[in-house]
Structures are given as structure tokens and as C-alpha cells.
Scaffold this active site. Sequence first.
Site, PDB file in Angstrom:
ATOM      1  N   GLU A 104       1.584  -6.306   2.135  1.00 55.74           N
ATOM      2  CA  GLU A 104       0.775  -5.704   1.062  1.00 55.74           C
ATOM      3  C   GLU A 104      -0.152  -4.616   1.605  1.00 55.74           C
ATOM      4  OE1 GLU A 104       1.540  -6.138  -1.914  1.00 55.74           O
ATOM      5  OE2 GLU A 104       2.860  -7.863  -1.610  1.00 55.74           O
TER       6      GLU A 104
ATOM      7  N   HIS B 253       1.496  -1.283   2.186  1.00 53.36           N
ATOM      8  CA  HIS B 253       1.613  -0.400   1.012  1.00 53.36           C
ATOM      9  C   HIS B 253       0.396   0.525   0.935  1.00 53.36           C
ATOM     10  CE1 HIS B 253       5.237  -1.771  -0.955  1.00 53.36           C
ATOM     11  NE2 HIS B 253       4.809  -3.019  -1.132  1.00 53.36           N
TER      12      HIS B 253
HETATM   13 ZN   LIG Z   1       5.776  -4.795  -1.772  1.00 56.12          ZN
END
Ligand SMILES: [Zn+2]
Length: 273
Positions: A147, A150
Site C-alpha cells: 500500500e 502506491h
Molecule cells: Zn494495490
Amino acid sequence: MSNPVRAVLAFLLGRPLVAILLAALVVGVLLLNSHRQKTPVTNRTQHVELTDAQQMQLGNQEYAKTLRANRARIVSSGPQYAEVQRVAERIEAVASRDKPKFVWRVTLIRKDEANAYCLPGGKIVVYTGILPLAGNDAGLATVLGHEVAHATAEHVAERIERNHLTEVAATIIAGGVAFSPAQFVRVSALLDVGSSLPFSRSQESEADHIGLVYMARAGYDPRQAVAFWMRMQRASRGHEPPEFLSDHPSDAHRVQRIRGWLPEAEREYSPRT
Ligand SMILES: [Zn+2]
């Protein structure tokens, strides 16, 4: 406009080639202004117009909204809170080497949904529903590594740019209102991780790659990521995949690709005591 200026403009615009050259010059200047950079770990060249500061503002607005909406469900003590803080702290320390300006923070929300996400600029939200699936610190590090990647690879800013929404986003950041409600909904949708607008497949794959290296740098055995994804595949077999996975393609090739990046990640791994 004075007459000589008008005459020069008329002269230039009357000649298509000159007009094309002028247009090319303008576009060239815009491209130079747009921020040309490399993604961490994968070293992919990307153009992102939103600055770090703008991305942080965008993410912070969304974060504040989420915290307001879930005020009664924020977990701020106990073993689950401690685990999330402990793992996030180590992953954040690694991510800040790539994005020193981002201000990292994690919030655990009591919600029976297997999800976690990181907003542009470093604000992380974890739902308690993902903790049983994560299983242990290394499993949670796999999720958070992915995460957070990203955010450091600026995937939301890329999506905003790809959807020609940079101007709209900039207006929202500035607190202005000069955008149509429809445009506003589109930018909000890009930020809303629970929405139906997923990251592209190549961004997902890139987040896996960067996340794997991040967890290794943070002192978690990257081979645990393979174990985690295999647990996820088993958990989703025969029924609806967990929310976290429905945003994240869980094809059979995923584990294979992760295995392919393992040697690189293992070179950066030293266990912590
Ligand atoms: Zn993802």
C-alpha cells in the site's frame, strides 16, 4: 493589443508550420514543467504534475474526512493497535528514504472488512478485518509495503494525470470551487480506495515489487510475502475474495512474479532481533 503585436500574431498564425512549431514549443515547455522522475526500486520514468506538497494536501483532506466519518471506530490502544503501529513504523521509515517530504501516519479503524490503503502523501488506514488474514507481523508488512508503495510511486497522481484531471485536482487542493460537480466526483473517486476504480494492473504489479523490497529493507523476511499471498489465494477460493483482493488482482501469476523478485529483495534483507 497594440497594432504591431496584432500584426505579428496575424503573420505567425497565418502560417500553419509556424503555428505548429509554436504549439510544439508550448507543449515542450509544459512537459519540462511537469515533473519527470523515476519510481523507487523499479526505476520507471514517470511524468507527474502534482508536487509532493499537492499530493500531501489531497491525501490529508481525504484522511481528515475518513477520520471524521469513523471517529467512534478509531482503535487507539490494545494489541491490534500496537501491532499496526509497530509494523507501520518500520515500513514508514523505509518509505521515507524515497519520499522524505511525506508525513507518514497510520490509523486503525474497527471495521469487519479486509482492507488497508495508503493515501497520497503517506496517510495509512488499516481496517481490523485485515489483521486475521495478515496473520503475523510479516504478513501485515506485506500488506503495508504494497500500500505504501502506491504512495511513493505516486500512482494516484499518475491516474489523475491519465484522466486529465490534474487541473481539477489542483483546484480542489487550492480549496477552490471552480470545477464541475461531475469532475469533483471523478477526482474523489480516484482517491476513494473503496470505490470501483482500481489501480491499473501494472501499478498493482509495481506495488508488489516495491512493497517486497520495502518489507525486506524493514527487516521482514520477504519469503513471508509468498506465504501471505498463498494464504490469500486459499482464503478466496470458492467464495468472494476479500475486499483487499478485489482491488488487487489475485491471478496465479502474482505469486510467480513475486518469487521472481525474491533474490533482489533477499539481497536487501537482514533480520532484526
Ligand atoms: Zn494495490
